[in-house]
Design a protein around this motif. Structure first.
Motif, PDB file in Angstrom:
ATOM      1  N   ARG A  87     -82.397 -44.665  68.660  1.00  0.00           N
ATOM      2  CA  ARG A  87     -82.995 -44.381  67.357  1.00  0.00           C
ATOM      3  C   ARG A  87     -84.513 -44.579  67.447  1.00  0.00           C
ATOM      4  NH1 ARG A  87     -79.027 -43.150  64.106  1.00  0.00           N
ATOM      5  NH2 ARG A  87     -76.944 -43.971  64.477  1.00  0.00           N
ATOM      6  N   ARG A  88     -85.084 -45.467  66.625  1.00  0.00           N
ATOM      7  CA  ARG A  88     -86.541 -45.623  66.644  1.00  0.00           C
ATOM      8  C   ARG A  88     -87.025 -46.574  67.724  1.00  0.00           C
ATOM      9  NH1 ARG A  88     -88.354 -46.121  60.274  1.00  0.00           N
ATOM     10  NH2 ARG A  88     -87.285 -44.264  59.506  1.00  0.00           N
ATOM     11  N   LEU A  89     -86.126 -47.325  68.322  1.00  0.00           N
ATOM     12  CA  LEU A  89     -86.514 -48.347  69.286  1.00  0.00           C
ATOM     13  C   LEU A  89     -86.768 -47.766  70.666  1.00  0.00           C
ATOM     14  CD1 LEU A  89     -84.067 -51.254  68.390  1.00  0.00           C
ATOM     15  CD2 LEU A  89     -86.488 -51.067  67.794  1.00  0.00           C
ATOM     16  N   ARG A  90     -87.731 -48.368  71.382  1.00  0.00           N
ATOM     17  CA  ARG A  90     -87.997 -48.070  72.777  1.00  0.00           C
ATOM     18  C   ARG A  90     -87.961 -49.412  73.511  1.00  0.00           C
ATOM     19  NH1 ARG A  90     -86.942 -43.872  70.884  1.00  0.00           N
ATOM     20  NH2 ARG A  90     -88.236 -41.990  70.761  1.00  0.00           N
ATOM     21  N   LEU A  91     -86.919 -49.645  74.302  1.00  0.00           N
ATOM     22  CA  LEU A  91     -86.712 -50.944  74.929  1.00  0.00           C
ATOM     23  C   LEU A  91     -86.463 -50.798  76.414  1.00  0.00           C
ATOM     24  CD1 LEU A  91     -84.220 -52.370  72.274  1.00  0.00           C
ATOM     25  CD2 LEU A  91     -86.628 -52.990  72.501  1.00  0.00           C
ATOM     26  N   ASP A 100     -90.232 -58.876  72.002  1.00  0.00           N
ATOM     27  CA  ASP A 100     -90.530 -58.451  70.644  1.00  0.00           C
ATOM     28  C   ASP A 100     -90.463 -56.927  70.535  1.00  0.00           C
ATOM     29  OD1 ASP A 100     -93.099 -57.641  68.688  1.00  0.00           O
ATOM     30  OD2 ASP A 100     -91.756 -59.191  67.910  1.00  0.00           O
ATOM     31  N   ALA A 101     -89.705 -56.443  69.549  1.00  0.00           N
ATOM     32  CA  ALA A 101     -89.460 -54.997  69.423  1.00  0.00           C
ATOM     33  C   ALA A 101     -90.740 -54.234  69.131  1.00  0.00           C
ATOM     34  CB  ALA A 101     -88.433 -54.734  68.320  1.00  0.00           C
ATOM     35  N   LYS A 102     -91.622 -54.807  68.323  1.00  0.00           N
ATOM     36  CA  LYS A 102     -92.878 -54.117  67.997  1.00  0.00           C
ATOM     37  C   LYS A 102     -93.734 -53.915  69.237  1.00  0.00           C
ATOM     38  CE  LYS A 102     -93.330 -55.508  63.169  1.00  0.00           C
ATOM     39  NZ  LYS A 102     -94.170 -56.213  62.174  1.00  0.00           N
ATOM     40  N   LYS A 103     -93.740 -54.941  70.088  1.00  0.00           N
ATOM     41  CA  LYS A 103     -94.517 -54.847  71.328  1.00  0.00           C
ATOM     42  C   LYS A 103     -93.984 -53.730  72.204  1.00  0.00           C
ATOM     43  CE  LYS A 103     -95.840 -57.514  75.393  1.00  0.00           C
ATOM     44  NZ  LYS A 103     -95.696 -58.797  76.108  1.00  0.00           N
ATOM     45  N   MET A 104     -92.642 -53.623  72.287  1.00  0.00           N
ATOM     46  CA  MET A 104     -92.041 -52.594  73.128  1.00  0.00           C
ATOM     47  C   MET A 104     -92.325 -51.201  72.578  1.00  0.00           C
ATOM     48  SD  MET A 104     -90.934 -54.373  75.494  1.00  0.00           S
ATOM     49  CE  MET A 104     -90.308 -52.967  76.374  1.00  0.00           C
ATOM     50  N   ARG A 105     -92.274 -51.034  71.262  1.00  0.00           N
ATOM     51  CA  ARG A 105     -92.544 -49.720  70.671  1.00  0.00           C
ATOM     52  C   ARG A 105     -93.998 -49.318  70.893  1.00  0.00           C
ATOM     53  NH1 ARG A 105     -89.028 -51.445  66.450  1.00  0.00           N
ATOM     54  NH2 ARG A 105     -90.777 -52.164  65.192  1.00  0.00           N
ATOM     55  N   SER A 106     -94.884 -50.306  70.786  1.00  0.00           N
ATOM     56  CA  SER A 106     -96.312 -50.028  71.027  1.00  0.00           C
ATOM     57  C   SER A 106     -96.541 -49.599  72.460  1.00  0.00           C
ATOM     58  CB  SER A 106     -97.138 -51.274  70.708  1.00  0.00           C
ATOM     59  OG  SER A 106     -98.484 -51.060  71.049  1.00  0.00           O
ATOM     60  N   GLU A 107     -95.838 -50.285  73.386  1.00  0.00           N
ATOM     61  CA  GLU A 107     -95.951 -49.941  74.812  1.00  0.00           C
ATOM     62  C   GLU A 107     -95.451 -48.534  75.051  1.00  0.00           C
ATOM     63  OE1 GLU A 107     -94.180 -51.452  79.111  1.00  0.00           O
ATOM     64  OE2 GLU A 107     -93.859 -52.650  77.310  1.00  0.00           O
ATOM     65  N   ALA A 108     -94.342 -48.167  74.401  1.00  0.00           N
ATOM     66  CA  ALA A 108     -93.763 -46.834  74.588  1.00  0.00           C
ATOM     67  C   ALA A 108     -94.672 -45.752  74.041  1.00  0.00           C
ATOM     68  CB  ALA A 108     -92.398 -46.758  73.914  1.00  0.00           C
TER      69      ALA A 108
END
Length: 635
Positions: free
Chosen positions: A590-594, A3-11
């Motif tokens: 961009r805005r993603l952290r994966l 989940d992208a939101k989870k990854m951004r929160s982790e970052a």
């Protein structure tokens, strides 16, 4: 895919313990000519990396893996392949014992301050030095008067205001670039430059909020939105919105106010460091200051844009004379300022480079100076009062040495959670007789000792790189007891143990010293007599003081280096890479952290092979932990 939101929160919670985010890109292996052995060929081999931002914690960890920085460029020697292996050297400040030569340097400065030192043999007479200092002191008094007396606004005050506005404009431009890279603003568009204007005193009262007045304002958000709308309209005309806006999903909801809010969210820390509060108001970016300080607010003094620290008095000190002499004595002040462009410092740097290092005038420019010694990716951490941060904060600083108002030396340093890292020193050649390189190193060690009282974790003084085969670098080992970093296991080994090993070979896995000692017929025992003899030898080798703090005499620039592709590096490599966990490398798009493991299935086989080769080398060079913590911008 995760989940992208989870990854951004982790970052957002990774890297630096809540002290910001480290963003890097363009990892590669570089070859260049060596400034130490002067071989003439491209025999200096290093890893390189560009940093957009870097937390002090992450940079501390990089230092402890053999990395250094030149401006925003990070580099680390490929120790097995480079001509002159560079070992990180450090000293525990609390254990420092000055040598006889270092004590002499301190006493020489004391005699200079009390006017008992004969300086006539230096090429400058005492009268010339006195008149120069008096002239400088007089100029400073005039500048202070002009600043305090707000009823006398002359050209110098206008220049000072212009320099402050110019610095803020540059910072907004850098913020715009960061927002483009993160995807908050569209790419592939030439966005306008910011222009910060001073608000006239008459309008300040009208725009006042609570106990604050509006001092500077910028309308670049309106210009950005107008540019985006124009490009979008043109793109729609040719039915190519995606191409024109760089693939950004939707920018139709961007308004001047929203754009200003995006920029202000990144500028708040900058404002605080300059004594401002920054707010978005009807599309404008406004800089406010408290009413009682508004008339005296300046980002830098009239000679440049020196950034004041939160507690100025705590970061300016006068070195007292032990003799307790009279009023005719000279006075030396040591001032610590956040890294920013100062024209007086630049003039001193130019004088130093031309006369000490014989550089050509066309190579010593403002832009090269800024890239080398002013630009920094380190995210400033202000003091918090709980003992985890020193009074000056963490970040990049310029430490000025001022004698009776005249600037005679500047030390460029980084203050980090565990150390003060010395980057460069430049000084006035007219004062070479004071051995300012050695003197500044002693003062930097004192700085660590003083800050350790309030910040116990800050214990070490890092002197940069030590190159055993380069005689002008030997002075660093004269600061005892020092340690060298093992280039393989990243363990610290006492210099006295490492030296006999380096006498035999340029590249040594220092942490294997016990095994290496057993292999040699003569055990590596260091007697007190040998240590004293070696100390005298080191002191003799550095009496001219020219090489002090000159880790980076030649500005590092990838444009003047050969950058090898990863396929070329892999083909020529003779050492099998250790297993590197590149699956957990944090990728920024961009805005993603994966994590790489969550996107690799989307790559075709050829892309995947190339990218994984690069990520494996990157993860090995910075370490598995940091590669999963710092954001690596995908090309």
């Amino acid at each position: 895919m995760a989940d992208a939101k989870k990854m951004r929160s982790e970052a957002s919670t990774s890297g630096g313990g809540g002290r910001g985010e480290s963003v890097v890109e363009d990892f590669g292996r570089r070859k260049s000519t060596c400034g130490y052995c002067k071989s003439g060929a491209r025999t200096s081999v290093s890893h390189g990396l560009w940093a957009h931002s870097l937390t002090v914690d992450d940079y501390q960890a990089l230092l402890d893996r053999g990395w250094r920085r030149s401006g925003c460029f990070l580099y680390k020697s490929d120790m097995e392949k480079t001509c002159c292996p560079s070992y990180t050297i450090r000293l525990k400040a609390a254990d420092f014992v000055p040598s006889k030569e270092q004590v002499r340097v301190s006493k020489k400065m004391q005699r200079f301050l009390t006017r008992t030192l004969d300086v006539t043999t230096t090429g400058k007479s005492a009268n010339e030095l006195n008149s120069a200092a008096a002239s400088s002191s007089g100029d400073n008094d005039k500048k202070k008067t002009a600043t305090v007396d707000s009823s006398k606004v002359d050209g110098k005050d206008k220049d000072k205001t212009g320099q402050s506005a110019h610095l803020l404009s540059d910072q907004i431009d850098k913020t715009v670039e960061l927002c483009v890279e993160s995807g908050e603003l569209p790419a592939n568009i030439q966005l306008p430059k910011a222009s910060v204007k001073q608000v006239t005193p008459a309008k300040r009262k009208l725009q006042a909020e609570n106990s604050e007045e509006l001092v500077f304002s910028c309308n670049v958000a309106f210009q950005i939105v107008a540019t985006i709308r124009r490009v979008k309209k043109e793109a729609e005309h040719v039915k190519s919105v995606e191409h024109g806006l760089g693939g950004n999903k939707d920018v139709s909801d961007l308004s001047p106010q929203k754009t200003a809010e995006i920029l202000v969210s990144h500028l708040k820390q900058l404002g605080q460091s300059h004594g401002f509060s920054v707010r978005a108001c009807n599309g404008h970016i406004n800089f406010y200051s408290s009413i009682e300080k508004a008339d005296l607010v300046e980002v830098g003094r009239s000679t440049g844009s020196k950034t004041p620290l939160p507690d100025a008095d705590a970061n300016k000190r006068t070195v007292k004379n032990n003799t307790g002499g009279g009023s005719q004595e000279r006075r030396i002040e040591i001032r610590l300022n956040k890294s920013s462009f100062d024209y007086e410092e630049y003039c001193l740097y130019r004088k130093y480079q031309l006369r000490v290092h014989n550089d050509t005038p066309e190579h010593v420019t403002e832009s090269s100076y800024k890239r080398f010694l002013v630009d920094t990716p380190l995210v400033y951490v202000p003091p918090n009062g709980d003992g985890s941060v020193p009074p000056c904060g963490f970040g990049s600083f310029h430490q000025q040495y001022v004698v009776d108002g005249k600037l005679i030396a500047v030390g460029v340093i980084d203050i980090l959670p565990k150390c003060l890292s010395s980057k460069y020193l430049f000084w006035d050649p007219d004062y070479a007789f004071l051995s300012l390189g050695k003197y500044s190193a002693l003062e930097e060690i004192k700085c660590v000792q003083a800050n350790q009282v309030r910040c116990p974790m800050l214990q070490y003084y890092y002197l940069g790189y030590y190159i055993h085969s380069c005689s002008k670098m030997r002075y660093k080992a004269a600061y005892r007891p020092s340690e060298l970093l093992c280039p393989l296991r990243y363990e610290w080994v006492p210099y006295d143990i490492a030296k006999p090993l380096l006498d035999r070979k340029k590249y040594v896995v220092l942490s294997d010293h016990a095994t290496l000692q057993n292999e040699d017929s003569s055990p590596l025992k260091v007697s007190d007599e040998h240590m004293e003899e070696q100390q005298n030898e080191l002191d003799q080798e550095t009496t001219d003081d020219v090489g002090m703090h000159d880790d980076e005499m030649t500005e590092l620039d990838s444009d003047s280096s050969d950058v090898e592709s990863d396929s070329e590096v892999g083909a020529s490599a003779t050492v099998v890479l250790d297993d590197a966990d590149f699956d957990n490398v944090l990728i920024g798009k961009r805005r993603l952290r994966l994590r790489y493991k969550d996107i690799k299935h989307a790559l075709d086989p050829s892309q995947r092979k190339f990218f994984e080769t690069q990520l494996e080398r990157y993860a090995k060079a910075v370490g598995t932990e940091l590669s999963g913590q710092m954001v690596y911008i995908a090309g």
